[in-house]
Design a protein around this motif. Structure first.
Motif, PDB file in Angstrom:
ATOM      1  N   THR A 168       0.605  -1.099   0.021  1.00  0.00           N
ATOM      2  CA  THR A 168       0.159  -0.221   0.035  1.00  0.00           C
ATOM      3  C   THR A 168       0.874   1.197   0.231  1.00  0.00           C
ATOM      4  N   ALA A 169       1.793   0.829  -0.505  1.00  0.00           N
ATOM      5  CA  ALA A 169       2.788   2.473   0.502  1.00  0.00           C
ATOM      6  C   ALA A 169       3.762   2.978  -1.290  1.00  0.00           C
ATOM      7  N   TYR A 170       3.030   2.220  -2.415  1.00  0.00           N
ATOM      8  CA  TYR A 170       3.997   2.965  -3.957  1.00  0.00           C
ATOM      9  C   TYR A 170       3.334   4.307  -4.017  1.00  0.00           C
ATOM     10  N   PHE A 171       4.479   4.734  -4.179  1.00  0.00           N
ATOM     11  CA  PHE A 171       4.770   6.317  -4.537  1.00  0.00           C
ATOM     12  C   PHE A 171       5.358   6.788  -5.529  1.00  0.00           C
ATOM     13  N   THR A 172       4.677   6.783  -6.759  1.00  0.00           N
ATOM     14  CA  THR A 172       4.961   7.276  -7.371  1.00  0.00           C
ATOM     15  C   THR A 172       5.010   8.425  -8.559  1.00  0.00           C
ATOM     16  N   ALA A 173       4.176   9.711  -7.736  1.00  0.00           N
ATOM     17  CA  ALA A 173       3.263  10.535  -8.756  1.00  0.00           C
ATOM     18  C   ALA A 173       4.387  10.975  -8.222  1.00  0.00           C
ATOM     19  N   TYR A 174       5.508  11.440  -8.243  1.00  0.00           N
ATOM     20  CA  TYR A 174       7.060  12.459  -8.255  1.00  0.00           C
ATOM     21  C   TYR A 174       6.670  13.419  -9.692  1.00  0.00           C
ATOM     22  N   THR A 175       6.201  12.714 -11.142  1.00  0.00           N
ATOM     23  CA  THR A 175       6.098  13.056 -12.218  1.00  0.00           C
ATOM     24  C   THR A 175       4.735  12.523 -12.644  1.00  0.00           C
ATOM     25  N   LYS A 176       3.675  12.873 -13.569  1.00  0.00           N
ATOM     26  CA  LYS A 176       3.034  11.817 -14.582  1.00  0.00           C
ATOM     27  C   LYS A 176       3.434  10.908 -14.576  1.00  0.00           C
ATOM     28  N   GLU A 177       4.308  11.057 -15.190  1.00  0.00           N
ATOM     29  CA  GLU A 177       4.690   9.528 -15.481  1.00  0.00           C
ATOM     30  C   GLU A 177       5.102   8.150 -13.567  1.00  0.00           C
ATOM     31  N   SER A 178       4.400   6.971 -14.644  1.00  0.00           N
ATOM     32  CA  SER A 178       5.681   6.127 -13.014  1.00  0.00           C
ATOM     33  C   SER A 178       7.317   5.672 -13.007  1.00  0.00           C
ATOM     34  N   PHE A 179       7.251   5.052 -12.343  1.00  0.00           N
ATOM     35  CA  PHE A 179       8.088   4.878 -11.642  1.00  0.00           C
ATOM     36  C   PHE A 179       8.036   3.468 -11.385  1.00  0.00           C
ATOM     37  N   GLY A 180       7.676   1.949 -12.126  1.00  0.00           N
ATOM     38  CA  GLY A 180       7.745   0.452 -11.004  1.00  0.00           C
ATOM     39  C   GLY A 180       8.654  -0.223 -11.023  1.00  0.00           C
ATOM     40  N   PRO A 181       7.801  -1.363 -11.389  1.00  0.00           N
ATOM     41  CA  PRO A 181       8.954  -2.775 -11.370  1.00  0.00           C
ATOM     42  C   PRO A 181      10.077  -2.438 -12.233  1.00  0.00           C
ATOM     43  N   ASP A 182       9.778  -2.610 -13.312  1.00  0.00           N
ATOM     44  CA  ASP A 182      10.267  -2.411 -15.018  1.00  0.00           C
ATOM     45  C   ASP A 182      11.176  -1.432 -15.191  1.00  0.00           C
ATOM     46  N   GLU A 183      10.812   0.400 -14.218  1.00  0.00           N
ATOM     47  CA  GLU A 183      11.939   1.094 -14.911  1.00  0.00           C
ATOM     48  C   GLU A 183      12.679   0.346 -13.920  1.00  0.00           C
ATOM     49  N   GLN A 184      12.929  -0.336 -12.572  1.00  0.00           N
ATOM     50  CA  GLN A 184      13.318  -0.564 -11.212  1.00  0.00           C
ATOM     51  C   GLN A 184      14.295  -1.583 -12.048  1.00  0.00           C
ATOM     52  N   LYS A 185      14.173  -2.313 -12.618  1.00  0.00           N
ATOM     53  CA  LYS A 185      14.951  -3.540 -13.040  1.00  0.00           C
ATOM     54  C   LYS A 185      16.084  -2.647 -13.924  1.00  0.00           C
ATOM     55  N   LEU A 186      15.409  -1.810 -15.020  1.00  0.00           N
ATOM     56  CA  LEU A 186      15.973  -0.936 -16.374  1.00  0.00           C
ATOM     57  C   LEU A 186      17.716  -0.238 -15.493  1.00  0.00           C
ATOM     58  N   LEU A 187      16.858   0.618 -14.740  1.00  0.00           N
ATOM     59  CA  LEU A 187      18.094   1.450 -13.845  1.00  0.00           C
ATOM     60  C   LEU A 187      18.972   0.056 -13.042  1.00  0.00           C
ATOM     61  N   ALA A 188      19.121  -0.933 -12.703  1.00  0.00           N
ATOM     62  CA  ALA A 188      19.932  -2.238 -12.626  1.00  0.00           C
ATOM     63  C   ALA A 188      20.687  -2.119 -13.153  1.00  0.00           C
ATOM     64  N   GLU A 189      20.609  -2.517 -14.544  1.00  0.00           N
ATOM     65  CA  GLU A 189      20.796  -3.149 -15.372  1.00  0.00           C
ATOM     66  C   GLU A 189      21.415  -1.742 -15.978  1.00  0.00           C
ATOM     67  N   LEU A 190      21.185  -1.169 -15.974  1.00  0.00           N
ATOM     68  CA  LEU A 190      22.066  -0.046 -16.757  1.00  0.00           C
ATOM     69  C   LEU A 190      23.345   0.646 -15.781  1.00  0.00           C
ATOM     70  N   ALA A 191      22.964   0.594 -14.885  1.00  0.00           N
ATOM     71  CA  ALA A 191      24.090   0.454 -13.219  1.00  0.00           C
ATOM     72  C   ALA A 191      25.031  -1.635 -13.733  1.00  0.00           C
ATOM     73  N   GLU A 192      24.524  -2.305 -13.553  1.00  0.00           N
ATOM     74  CA  GLU A 192      25.622  -3.483 -13.752  1.00  0.00           C
ATOM     75  C   GLU A 192      26.187  -3.194 -15.137  1.00  0.00           C
ATOM     76  N   ASN A 193      25.800  -2.662 -16.162  1.00  0.00           N
ATOM     77  CA  ASN A 193      26.536  -2.164 -17.799  1.00  0.00           C
ATOM     78  C   ASN A 193      27.320  -1.103 -17.784  1.00  0.00           C
ATOM     79  N   SER A 194      27.124   0.164 -17.374  1.00  0.00           N
ATOM     80  CA  SER A 194      27.851   1.296 -17.089  1.00  0.00           C
ATOM     81  C   SER A 194      29.654   0.661 -16.534  1.00  0.00           C
ATOM     82  N   LYS A 195      30.321   2.201 -17.235  1.00  0.00           N
ATOM     83  CA  LYS A 195      30.975   1.839 -17.674  1.00  0.00           C
ATOM     84  C   LYS A 195      31.654   3.339 -16.249  1.00  0.00           C
TER      85      LYS A 195
END
Length: 258
Positions: free
Chosen positions: A179-206
């Motif tokens: 019940t704690a999901y807060f994603t309304a910082y902008t009108k776009e959402s930031f859910g599990p898929d975005e969290q996963k993409l962020l982790a992937e970018l971190a893993e592959n970053s130089k």
């Protein structure tokens, strides 16, 4: 902001020989305390970046302009909702930036929340006193003259990084419960898929990448390939009742880069 964890985060960022990059700028408390050759600071919230851009270009004039909105006549519920309506309709970048600061100090718990239509919709905060952050604005102004502020996605800015750069990432947090999901910082959402993409970018970053988030089973799985995990305990101050504010577990996931 991240003021309570600043010393721990700065210890992991260390001295930056290249560009310091922050894709979720927020209050900028980390960025404005980092020593780097260059600074590339971004957020998808255009209203937030507009504040820093207006401060950078306007300086003393902008600060004085903002101060007008903190006079006694505007410290009431009626004025707040009129100001919020004005914020959602004005085309003036200067006026919008000043009202954004007013809303931040007068809205409920300082929340920055938008509707699906992109309208700021946080209700009135009913504070006995409201603090105008003049000192903080002046301190930021002295530091931000050489900073580059952008409105862009975390994907774009992270993919532009290079080997000697350091990226600190403070995304919308994974919820502690259903019940704690807060994603309304902008009108776009930031859910599990975005969290996963962020982790992937971190893993592959130089670049060296440091990520803040809640310490949950989900984030532990997300960051399982990180070079280091630092466990933290922080008093959360988002609750409406001071006596119900509790310590929650957070983590820093550190990726060393190429």
């Amino acid at each position: 902001g991240k003021s309570k964890l600043l010393s721990v985060i700065l210890n992991e960022i260390k001295e930056v020989n290249g560009t310091y990059i922050e894709p979720f700028l927020g209050s900028g408390v980390v960025a404005f305390n980092v020593h780097a050759q260059r600074y590339l600071l971004s957020d998808i919230n255009a209203d937030l970046i507009n504040v820093f851009q207006q401060l950078k270009s306007g300086g003393d004039f902008f600060i004085a302009y903002c101060a007008l909105l903190f006079e006694e006549e505007f410290r009431n519920e009626t004025s707040f909702y009129k100001m919020r309506d004005r914020f959602n309709t004005t085309n003036s970048a200067l006026e919008k930036a000043a009202i954004f600061i007013y809303l931040n100090r007068n809205a409920f718990n300082g929340l920055c929340r938008y509707s699906k239509k992109g309208l700021f919709n946080t209700p009135f905060g009913r504070y006995k006193t409201v603090y105008f952050p003049e000192v903080e604005l002046r301190n930021i102004y002295t530091k931000c003259k050489d900073y580059t502020f952008l409105v862009t996605s975390f994907e774009n800015i992270m993919q532009s990084s290079k080997e000697n750069d350091v990226i600190y990432v403070d995304p919308p947090y994974v919820p502690l419960n259903d019940t704690a999901y807060f994603t309304a910082y902008t009108k776009e959402s930031f859910g599990p898929d975005e969290q996963k993409l962020l982790a992937e970018l971190a893993e592959n970053s130089k670049s060296r990448v440091i990520i803040s988030n809640h310490d949950t089973a989900f984030t532990r799985e997300l960051y399982k390939n990180a070079d280091k995990i630092i466990e933290l305990s922080v008093t959360r101050s988002i609750s409406a009742k001071a006596d119900s504010r509790k310590k929650v577990k957070e983590l820093l996931a550190i990726y060393k880069g190429a």
